[in-house]
Scaffold this motif. Sequence first.
Motif, PDB file in Angstrom:
ATOM      1  N   LEU A  52       0.825  -1.210   0.000  1.00 39.63           N
ATOM      2  CA  LEU A  52       0.000   0.000   0.000  1.00 39.63           C
ATOM      3  C   LEU A  52       0.859   1.261   0.000  1.00 39.63           C
ATOM      4  O   LEU A  52       0.515   2.255  -0.652  1.00 39.63           O
ATOM      5  N   ALA A  53       1.993   1.216   0.706  1.00 38.55           N
ATOM      6  CA  ALA A  53       2.901   2.373   0.697  1.00 38.55           C
ATOM      7  C   ALA A  53       3.484   2.582  -0.691  1.00 38.55           C
ATOM      8  O   ALA A  53       3.601   3.719  -1.176  1.00 38.55           O
ATOM      9  N   TRP A  54       3.868   1.491  -1.364  1.00 42.24           N
ATOM     10  CA  TRP A  54       4.387   1.585  -2.733  1.00 42.24           C
ATOM     11  C   TRP A  54       3.316   2.109  -3.682  1.00 42.24           C
ATOM     12  O   TRP A  54       3.586   2.950  -4.550  1.00 42.24           O
ATOM     13  N   THR A  55       2.076   1.650  -3.510  1.00 42.09           N
ATOM     14  CA  THR A  55       0.981   2.117  -4.357  1.00 42.09           C
ATOM     15  C   THR A  55       0.801   3.621  -4.228  1.00 42.09           C
ATOM     16  O   THR A  55       0.653   4.339  -5.228  1.00 42.09           O
ATOM     17  N   GLU A  56       0.812   4.118  -3.008  1.00 36.16           N
ATOM     18  CA  GLU A  56       0.657   5.559  -2.799  1.00 36.16           C
ATOM     19  C   GLU A  56       1.813   6.333  -3.416  1.00 36.16           C
ATOM     20  O   GLU A  56       1.624   7.428  -3.967  1.00 36.16           O
ATOM     21  N   GLN A  57       2.992   5.730  -3.382  1.00 37.17           N
ATOM     22  CA  GLN A  57       4.173   6.379  -3.954  1.00 37.17           C
ATOM     23  C   GLN A  57       4.036   6.547  -5.460  1.00 37.17           C
ATOM     24  O   GLN A  57       4.279   7.624  -6.011  1.00 37.17           O
ATOM     25  N   TRP A  58       3.645   5.465  -6.153  1.00 39.61           N
ATOM     26  CA  TRP A  58       3.560   5.590  -7.623  1.00 39.61           C
ATOM     27  C   TRP A  58       2.363   6.450  -8.033  1.00 39.61           C
ATOM     28  O   TRP A  58       2.431   7.164  -9.046  1.00 39.61           O
ATOM     29  N   ILE A  59       1.284   6.413  -7.271  1.00 41.32           N
ATOM     30  CA  ILE A  59       0.137   7.269  -7.581  1.00 41.32           C
ATOM     31  C   ILE A  59       0.545   8.736  -7.513  1.00 41.32           C
ATOM     32  O   ILE A  59       0.217   9.543  -8.407  1.00 41.32           O
ATOM     33  N   ASP A  60       1.260   9.103  -6.470  1.00 39.28           N
ATOM     34  CA  ASP A  60       1.666  10.501  -6.318  1.00 39.28           C
ATOM     35  C   ASP A  60       2.677  10.924  -7.378  1.00 39.28           C
ATOM     36  O   ASP A  60       2.764  12.104  -7.724  1.00 39.28           O
TER      37      ASP A  60
END
Length: 263
Positions: A52-60
């Motif tokens: 989930l942390a990686w997902t938020e990173q690529w989304i941003d």
Amino acid sequence: MSWRDRVFCEDALEGLARIPDGEIDLLIADPPYGLGKDYGNDSDKLDNDAYLAWTEQWIDAALPKLKPNGSLYIFLTWRYSPEIFVMLKRRMTMLNEIVWDRRVPSMGGSTRKYSSVHDTIGFFARAKDYYFDLDAIRIPYDAQTKKARSRSIFVGAKWLEMGYNPKDVWSVSRLHREHKERADHPTQKPLEIVERMIKASCPAGGVVLDPFMGSGTTAVAARRCGRQFVGFELNPAYCALIEQRVADLDPISTQTSDEQVTG
């Protein structure tokens, strides 16, 4: 060197810096689902919190690349879609939750819960004036339905002549091993689905970004629909596969922008 109509064999988190902000019409994301699939690397082997942390990173990193009226489709599994939808709803407007019915045959499955036979697709937009061309994706009515709507009030009705709006459940077969589209990739998405997204949400000549190209379906679909594309893929073998799939496109099957507009 131009970044358009290219797939870069690198991590999207690093490669997105190549793309100027505000240049992308449509973002189609099919990230690893966090289920431990083998993509020739460890990209799908994160624990829950790390995923989930990686997902938020690529989304941003990816969202600033969209134009003000750009939009996003994201493929997800039900296991993580609630958390990721919340992430995106803090940044965009959610328009639809689309259920992709993969038409999985009834063979075996779990005996302690219901069998999972769908993927979840989120459709999001940056602004109220997001681009959406319904006419390009209408589904024609059959002759029997048209005949049943023969009263004078229906004569010349655009919706009857052009077809209806696709619903939010898309029943499209997954690509089984014998399917003519099938390439050597474990989670390849059908062209029918991705082309619908592109025709509806990217204007003719626009640019589609796919941060996780995989087998290259987004690149192939964009070229067939008269759009430009850009994307990233970690696995060199998949990068070669994408290059070959794009090179193998029959020019006759590639739609011109005018043909695309009329669906």
